[in-house]
Design a protein around this motif. Structure first.
Motif, PDB file in Angstrom:
ATOM      1  N   PRO A   1      -2.282  16.307 -82.294  1.00 26.83           N
ATOM      2  CA  PRO A   1      -3.323  17.139 -82.923  1.00 26.83           C
ATOM      3  C   PRO A   1      -3.130  18.629 -82.644  1.00 26.83           C
ATOM      4  CG  PRO A   1      -4.302  15.279 -81.731  1.00 26.83           C
ATOM      5  CD  PRO A   1      -2.840  15.273 -81.423  1.00 26.83           C
ATOM      6  N   ALA A   2      -2.727  18.964 -81.419  1.00 23.63           N
ATOM      7  CA  ALA A   2      -2.532  20.368 -81.055  1.00 23.63           C
ATOM      8  C   ALA A   2      -1.370  20.971 -81.837  1.00 23.63           C
ATOM      9  CB  ALA A   2      -2.288  20.503 -79.555  1.00 23.63           C
ATOM     10  N   VAL A   3      -0.277  20.230 -81.966  1.00 23.29           N
ATOM     11  CA  VAL A   3       0.887  20.725 -82.716  1.00 23.29           C
ATOM     12  C   VAL A   3       0.521  20.886 -84.195  1.00 23.29           C
ATOM     13  CG1 VAL A   3       3.227  20.161 -83.498  1.00 23.29           C
ATOM     14  CG2 VAL A   3       2.596  19.832 -81.099  1.00 23.29           C
ATOM     15  N   MET A   4      -0.180  19.901 -84.755  1.00 23.14           N
ATOM     16  CA  MET A   4      -0.561  19.964 -86.168  1.00 23.14           C
ATOM     17  C   MET A   4      -1.483  21.157 -86.451  1.00 23.14           C
ATOM     18  SD  MET A   4       1.174  17.585 -87.397  1.00 23.14           S
ATOM     19  CE  MET A   4       0.681  17.219 -89.054  1.00 23.14           C
ATOM     20  N   ALA A   5      -2.310  21.526 -85.472  1.00 19.38           N
ATOM     21  CA  ALA A   5      -3.266  22.620 -85.652  1.00 19.38           C
ATOM     22  C   ALA A   5      -2.662  23.991 -85.341  1.00 19.38           C
ATOM     23  CB  ALA A   5      -4.478  22.386 -84.751  1.00 19.38           C
ATOM     24  N   SER A   6      -1.468  24.020 -84.777  1.00 20.32           N
ATOM     25  CA  SER A   6      -0.861  25.279 -84.360  1.00 20.32           C
ATOM     26  C   SER A   6      -0.488  26.155 -85.560  1.00 20.32           C
ATOM     27  CB  SER A   6       0.408  25.000 -83.545  1.00 20.32           C
ATOM     28  OG  SER A   6       1.124  26.211 -83.352  1.00 20.32           O
ATOM     29  N   PRO A   7      -0.706  27.464 -85.430  1.00 21.63           N
ATOM     30  CA  PRO A   7      -0.274  28.367 -86.507  1.00 21.63           C
ATOM     31  C   PRO A   7       1.261  28.381 -86.649  1.00 21.63           C
ATOM     32  CG  PRO A   7      -1.028  29.616 -84.595  1.00 21.63           C
ATOM     33  CD  PRO A   7      -1.339  28.170 -84.327  1.00 21.63           C
ATOM     34  N   TYR A   8       1.963  27.871 -85.650  1.00 23.14           N
ATOM     35  CA  TYR A   8       3.434  27.860 -85.677  1.00 23.14           C
ATOM     36  C   TYR A   8       4.009  26.562 -86.229  1.00 23.14           C
ATOM     37  CZ  TYR A   8       2.414  31.703 -82.510  1.00 23.14           C
ATOM     38  OH  TYR A   8       1.907  32.839 -81.945  1.00 23.14           O
ATOM     39  N   LYS A   9       3.140  25.598 -86.574  1.00 27.84           N
ATOM     40  CA  LYS A   9       3.615  24.315 -87.099  1.00 27.84           C
ATOM     41  C   LYS A   9       4.543  24.489 -88.323  1.00 27.84           C
ATOM     42  CE  LYS A   9       3.533  19.749 -87.886  1.00 27.84           C
ATOM     43  NZ  LYS A   9       4.811  19.460 -88.525  1.00 27.84           N
ATOM     44  N   PRO A  10       4.199  25.370 -89.286  1.00 27.78           N
ATOM     45  CA  PRO A  10       5.102  25.553 -90.430  1.00 27.78           C
ATOM     46  C   PRO A  10       6.494  26.058 -90.011  1.00 27.78           C
ATOM     47  CG  PRO A  10       2.949  26.521 -90.900  1.00 27.78           C
ATOM     48  CD  PRO A  10       2.952  26.119 -89.447  1.00 27.78           C
ATOM     49  N   LEU A  11       6.546  26.855 -88.955  1.00 24.18           N
ATOM     50  CA  LEU A  11       7.840  27.355 -88.470  1.00 24.18           C
ATOM     51  C   LEU A  11       8.640  26.227 -87.815  1.00 24.18           C
ATOM     52  CD1 LEU A  11       6.775  30.788 -86.918  1.00 24.18           C
ATOM     53  CD2 LEU A  11       7.785  30.355 -89.167  1.00 24.18           C
ATOM     54  N   LEU A  12       7.954  25.357 -87.073  1.00 23.58           N
ATOM     55  CA  LEU A  12       8.616  24.187 -86.473  1.00 23.58           C
ATOM     56  C   LEU A  12       9.318  23.381 -87.559  1.00 23.58           C
ATOM     57  CD1 LEU A  12       6.315  22.193 -83.992  1.00 23.58           C
ATOM     58  CD2 LEU A  12       8.370  23.480 -83.461  1.00 23.58           C
ATOM     59  N   ASP A  13       8.584  23.131 -88.647  1.00 25.30           N
ATOM     60  CA  ASP A  13       9.128  22.340 -89.750  1.00 25.30           C
ATOM     61  C   ASP A  13      10.249  23.087 -90.476  1.00 25.30           C
ATOM     62  OD1 ASP A  13       7.226  20.443 -89.105  1.00 25.30           O
ATOM     63  OD2 ASP A  13       5.833  21.065 -90.676  1.00 25.30           O
ATOM     64  N   ARG A  14       9.996  24.343 -90.777  1.00 20.72           N
ATOM     65  CA  ARG A  14      10.956  25.143 -91.544  1.00 20.72           C
ATOM     66  C   ARG A  14      12.323  25.213 -90.872  1.00 20.72           C
ATOM     67  NH1 ARG A  14       9.832  31.200 -93.885  1.00 20.72           N
ATOM     68  NH2 ARG A  14      11.829  31.463 -94.920  1.00 20.72           N
ATOM     69  N   TYR A  15      12.312  25.377 -89.548  1.00 18.60           N
ATOM     70  CA  TYR A  15      13.573  25.552 -88.822  1.00 18.60           C
ATOM     71  C   TYR A  15      14.037  24.283 -88.107  1.00 18.60           C
ATOM     72  CZ  TYR A  15      12.634  30.287 -90.159  1.00 18.60           C
ATOM     73  OH  TYR A  15      12.353  31.405 -90.924  1.00 18.60           O
ATOM     74  N   GLY A  16      13.346  23.171 -88.346  1.00 20.96           N
ATOM     75  CA  GLY A  16      13.787  21.878 -87.816  1.00 20.96           C
ATOM     76  C   GLY A  16      13.815  21.808 -86.305  1.00 20.96           C
ATOM     77  N   ILE A  17      12.803  22.374 -85.665  1.00 18.27           N
ATOM     78  CA  ILE A  17      12.759  22.398 -84.198  1.00 18.27           C
ATOM     79  C   ILE A  17      12.328  21.030 -83.692  1.00 18.27           C
ATOM     80  CG2 ILE A  17      11.739  23.489 -82.158  1.00 18.27           C
ATOM     81  CD1 ILE A  17      13.497  25.345 -84.014  1.00 18.27           C
ATOM     82  N   ASP A  18      13.156  20.429 -82.840  1.00 23.07           N
ATOM     83  CA  ASP A  18      12.807  19.109 -82.302  1.00 23.07           C
ATOM     84  C   ASP A  18      12.860  19.064 -80.783  1.00 23.07           C
ATOM     85  OD1 ASP A  18      15.519  19.219 -81.932  1.00 23.07           O
ATOM     86  OD2 ASP A  18      15.992  17.606 -83.320  1.00 23.07           O
ATOM     87  N   SER A  19      13.115  20.209 -80.150  1.00 31.88           N
ATOM     88  CA  SER A  19      13.072  20.248 -78.685  1.00 31.88           C
ATOM     89  C   SER A  19      12.673  21.645 -78.234  1.00 31.88           C
ATOM     90  CB  SER A  19      14.428  19.859 -78.089  1.00 31.88           C
ATOM     91  OG  SER A  19      15.411  20.806 -78.447  1.00 31.88           O
ATOM     92  N   PHE A  20      12.097  21.695 -77.045  1.00 27.10           N
ATOM     93  CA  PHE A  20      11.644  22.957 -76.462  1.00 27.10           C
ATOM     94  C   PHE A  20      12.405  23.183 -75.170  1.00 27.10           C
ATOM     95  CE2 PHE A  20       8.464  22.000 -79.424  1.00 27.10           C
ATOM     96  CZ  PHE A  20       7.521  23.002 -79.520  1.00 27.10           C
ATOM     97  N   PRO A  21      12.723  24.393 -74.784  1.00 32.18           N
ATOM     98  CA  PRO A  21      12.590  25.595 -75.594  1.00 32.18           C
ATOM     99  C   PRO A  21      13.770  25.702 -76.573  1.00 32.18           C
ATOM    100  CG  PRO A  21      13.543  26.155 -73.469  1.00 32.18           C
ATOM    101  CD  PRO A  21      13.257  24.669 -73.449  1.00 32.18           C
ATOM    102  N   THR A  22      13.507  26.300 -77.706  1.00 34.87           N
ATOM    103  CA  THR A  22      14.560  26.612 -78.670  1.00 34.87           C
ATOM    104  C   THR A  22      14.320  28.028 -79.162  1.00 34.87           C
ATOM    105  OG1 THR A  22      14.802  24.320 -79.393  1.00 34.87           O
ATOM    106  CG2 THR A  22      15.581  25.998 -80.914  1.00 34.87           C
ATOM    107  N   ILE A  23      15.397  28.772 -79.310  1.00 32.33           N
ATOM    108  CA  ILE A  23      15.332  30.121 -79.858  1.00 32.33           C
ATOM    109  C   ILE A  23      16.012  30.087 -81.225  1.00 32.33           C
ATOM    110  CG2 ILE A  23      16.169  32.491 -79.626  1.00 32.33           C
ATOM    111  CD1 ILE A  23      16.005  32.097 -76.561  1.00 32.33           C
ATOM    112  N   VAL A  24      15.318  30.610 -82.224  1.00 28.75           N
ATOM    113  CA  VAL A  24      15.879  30.726 -83.569  1.00 28.75           C
ATOM    114  C   VAL A  24      15.898  32.204 -83.912  1.00 28.75           C
ATOM    115  CG1 VAL A  24      15.544  30.181 -86.016  1.00 28.75           C
ATOM    116  CG2 VAL A  24      15.017  28.467 -84.285  1.00 28.75           C
TER     117      VAL A  24
END
Length: 119
Positions: A68-91
């Motif tokens: 729920p927290a990830v889905m509500a995050s303002p950064y969720k679209p960026l996670l999807d757009r750049y295919g982020i699947d692990s933390f930390p990641t720098i794009v």
């Protein structure tokens, strides 16, 4: 380094300065590798001196990794757009949002990240 929290602000600054944007996807409250990166690289003076003037910096902080927290995050679209699947990641992206390259977590302190970002 001034870490922005707004993607729109980062894009505007990138457009006006011509600098690429470094987006750090992180969870410093729960992710051990994120905490280590913050301690050993992000806050290190050597890192700031080497790359601080060359990029616009955006920190996409995920304080909680529950769905729920990830889905509500303002950064969720960026996670999807750049295919982020692990933390930390720098794009690293340009002002148009085009991905230039990704830097995954690694050992080696500030130097390893400086080399990667300045490639």
């Amino acid at each position: 380094i001034n870490w922005l929290r707004s993607y729109a602000e980062a894009v505007a600054l990138s457009q006006s300065t011509g600098k690429p944007i470094v987006i750090l996807f992180t969870g410093t409250g729960w992710c051990p590798a994120c905490m280590k990166l913050e301690r050993q690289v992000i806050t290190h003076p050597e890192f700031a001196q080497a790359v601080g003037q060359r990029f616009v910096f955006l920190k996409a902080e995920f304080p909680d990794y529950s769905e729920p927290a990830v889905m509500a995050s303002p950064y969720k679209p960026l996670l999807d757009r750049y295919g982020i699947d692990s933390f930390p990641t720098i794009v690293v992206i340009n002002a148009n949002g085009q991905q230039l390259f990704t830097v995954n977590y690694r050992e080696g302190g500030p130097q390893a990240y400086i080399q990667e970002l300045l490639q």
